[in-house]
Design a protein around this motif. Sequence first.
Motif, PDB file in Angstrom:
ATOM      1  N   PRO A 226       0.841  -1.200   0.000  1.00 48.50           N
ATOM      2  CA  PRO A 226       0.000   0.000   0.000  1.00 48.50           C
ATOM      3  C   PRO A 226       0.879   1.254   0.000  1.00 48.50           C
ATOM      4  CG  PRO A 226      -0.035  -1.028   2.159  1.00 48.50           C
ATOM      5  CD  PRO A 226       0.719  -1.944   1.256  1.00 48.50           C
ATOM      6  N   ILE A 227       0.467   2.233  -0.778  1.00 47.00           N
ATOM      7  CA  ILE A 227       1.301   3.434  -0.900  1.00 47.00           C
ATOM      8  C   ILE A 227       0.504   4.700  -0.585  1.00 47.00           C
ATOM      9  CG2 ILE A 227       2.950   2.502  -2.581  1.00 47.00           C
ATOM     10  CD1 ILE A 227       1.269   4.105  -4.697  1.00 47.00           C
ATOM     11  N   ASN A 228       1.252   5.708  -0.189  1.00 43.03           N
ATOM     12  CA  ASN A 228       0.709   7.056  -0.045  1.00 43.03           C
ATOM     13  C   ASN A 228       1.574   7.981  -0.894  1.00 43.03           C
ATOM     14  OD1 ASN A 228      -1.225   6.266   1.755  1.00 43.03           O
ATOM     15  ND2 ASN A 228      -0.289   7.219   3.533  1.00 43.03           N
ATOM     16  N   ILE A 229       0.970   9.011  -1.430  1.00 43.35           N
ATOM     17  CA  ILE A 229       1.741   9.977  -2.211  1.00 43.35           C
ATOM     18  C   ILE A 229       1.555  11.362  -1.617  1.00 43.35           C
ATOM     19  CG2 ILE A 229       2.142  10.974  -4.502  1.00 43.35           C
ATOM     20  CD1 ILE A 229       1.123   8.418  -5.737  1.00 43.35           C
ATOM     21  N   TRP A 230       2.671  12.035  -1.432  1.00 44.17           N
ATOM     22  CA  TRP A 230       2.669  13.378  -0.881  1.00 44.17           C
ATOM     23  C   TRP A 230       3.244  14.327  -1.914  1.00 44.17           C
ATOM     24  CZ3 TRP A 230       1.289  13.821   4.429  1.00 44.17           C
ATOM     25  CH2 TRP A 230       1.162  12.592   5.097  1.00 44.17           C
TER      26      TRP A 230
ATOM     27  N   THR B 249       5.440   6.964  -0.184  1.00 40.03           N
ATOM     28  CA  THR B 249       5.755   6.086   0.933  1.00 40.03           C
ATOM     29  C   THR B 249       5.013   4.771   0.751  1.00 40.03           C
ATOM     30  OG1 THR B 249       3.968   7.012   2.279  1.00 40.03           O
ATOM     31  CG2 THR B 249       6.137   7.970   2.585  1.00 40.03           C
ATOM     32  N   ALA B 250       5.650   3.694   1.178  1.00 38.17           N
ATOM     33  CA  ALA B 250       5.056   2.362   1.030  1.00 38.17           C
ATOM     34  C   ALA B 250       5.297   1.563   2.298  1.00 38.17           C
ATOM     35  CB  ALA B 250       5.661   1.641  -0.171  1.00 38.17           C
ATOM     36  N   GLU B 251       4.290   0.850   2.725  1.00 43.78           N
ATOM     37  CA  GLU B 251       4.427   0.002   3.913  1.00 43.78           C
ATOM     38  C   GLU B 251       5.007  -1.339   3.503  1.00 43.78           C
ATOM     39  OE1 GLU B 251       0.565  -0.242   5.811  1.00 43.78           O
ATOM     40  OE2 GLU B 251       1.229   1.180   7.330  1.00 43.78           O
TER      41      GLU B 251
ATOM     42  N   GLU C  52      10.437   5.237   2.009  1.00 41.58           N
ATOM     43  CA  GLU C  52      10.111   6.603   1.622  1.00 41.58           C
ATOM     44  C   GLU C  52      10.993   6.995   0.446  1.00 41.58           C
ATOM     45  OE1 GLU C  52       9.518   9.519   4.866  1.00 41.58           O
ATOM     46  OE2 GLU C  52      10.869  10.792   3.702  1.00 41.58           O
TER      47      GLU C  52
ATOM     48  N   VAL D 283       6.756  12.808  -2.718  1.00 41.12           N
ATOM     49  CA  VAL D 283       7.222  11.752  -1.824  1.00 41.12           C
ATOM     50  C   VAL D 283       6.249  10.582  -1.930  1.00 41.12           C
ATOM     51  CG1 VAL D 283       7.597  11.087   0.582  1.00 41.12           C
ATOM     52  CG2 VAL D 283       8.379  13.309  -0.212  1.00 41.12           C
TER      53      VAL D 283
ATOM     54  N   GLU E 160      11.818  10.029  -2.232  1.00 44.46           N
ATOM     55  CA  GLU E 160      11.612  11.441  -2.533  1.00 44.46           C
ATOM     56  C   GLU E 160      12.160  11.734  -3.920  1.00 44.46           C
ATOM     57  OE1 GLU E 160      12.976  14.070   0.496  1.00 44.46           O
ATOM     58  OE2 GLU E 160      12.204  15.839  -0.524  1.00 44.46           O
TER      59      GLU E 160
ATOM     60  N   VAL F  85       8.850   1.209   6.650  1.00 51.71           N
ATOM     61  CA  VAL F  85       8.165   2.096   5.705  1.00 51.71           C
ATOM     62  C   VAL F  85       9.215   2.658   4.746  1.00 51.71           C
ATOM     63  CG1 VAL F  85       6.775   4.182   5.422  1.00 51.71           C
ATOM     64  CG2 VAL F  85       6.373   2.701   7.372  1.00 51.71           C
TER      65      VAL F  85
END
Lengths: 134, 145
Positions: B41-45, B54-56, B126, B52, B128, B124
């Motif tokens: 699962p990923i989040n994008i900032w 991020t992935a768990e 990260e 950025v 960038e 996690v």
Amino acid sequence: MSQEVRTVEQQTPSNRESAQRMALRPVFMPPADIYETKDSIVVLTEMPGVSSEGVDISLERRVLTIRGHSASQDHSGYQRVYNEYTDGDYERVFTLSENIDRDRIEATLKDGVLQLVLPKAEAAKARKIELKSS
Amino acid sequence: MALSEFPRLGFDPFVELRRMQSEMNRLFSGFSATGTRDFPPINIWLGENSVVVTAELPGVTGDDVNLSLEEDVLTLAGKREPKAQEQNVSWQRRERAYGSFSRAVQLPFRVDPDKVQARFNNGVLEIELQRLEADRPKKIEIRAA
């Protein structure tokens, strides 16, 4: 020989402290691997984002409670544009079917995986019984 | 029970069926949520000129992950290997998943492949990435006539 480790999947945290935290952030049930060797039970749980300060493990009688508090992943100056996971706490409760030597429990946290080695108490270990020849 | 079609009978012959149905629904309710989810699962900032991702990835180290960049598509690929452990263990529970994974992420802009930073922090990942210099929006001055 193989003893059973039963788990109690608690959807609702039991004590008030975690109930208060739940109001602010979600509580996840982390996936776990549990295996048993000759003299110990090993528990591995996935808790990404949790640092060693955020882990809280307690063993009360045979109830093992694992809690993890992940640090907030906010990036200052950045805006979250896509979301597949959220920050939260991890909580899992296991009921062990065996007595554990609680003085020798080892816990290590590496790459977001918590490993617990729970050595069986001496009395619980299987002993070979010799037959006396008459 | 109020919806029973046999109110006069005083009992509901379908109560057991309904109980089973709700039990089944409960059993499978959590299934689709975890079963169909992409890994990791990923989040994008999004920042001003950087992004950025991020992935768990619990239990995965930097050696197990391959990152590649093609135009504005970032690909995370790797393998989750079970830790080598002693023989003769009896498993009580195996809930963690293992195997290879691959995920492509479309970034909102083209990025400079030389300025990518990736680090692992407690499971996690990260990453960038900086926006390509030539791709950044330019400010256009308006000259007074």
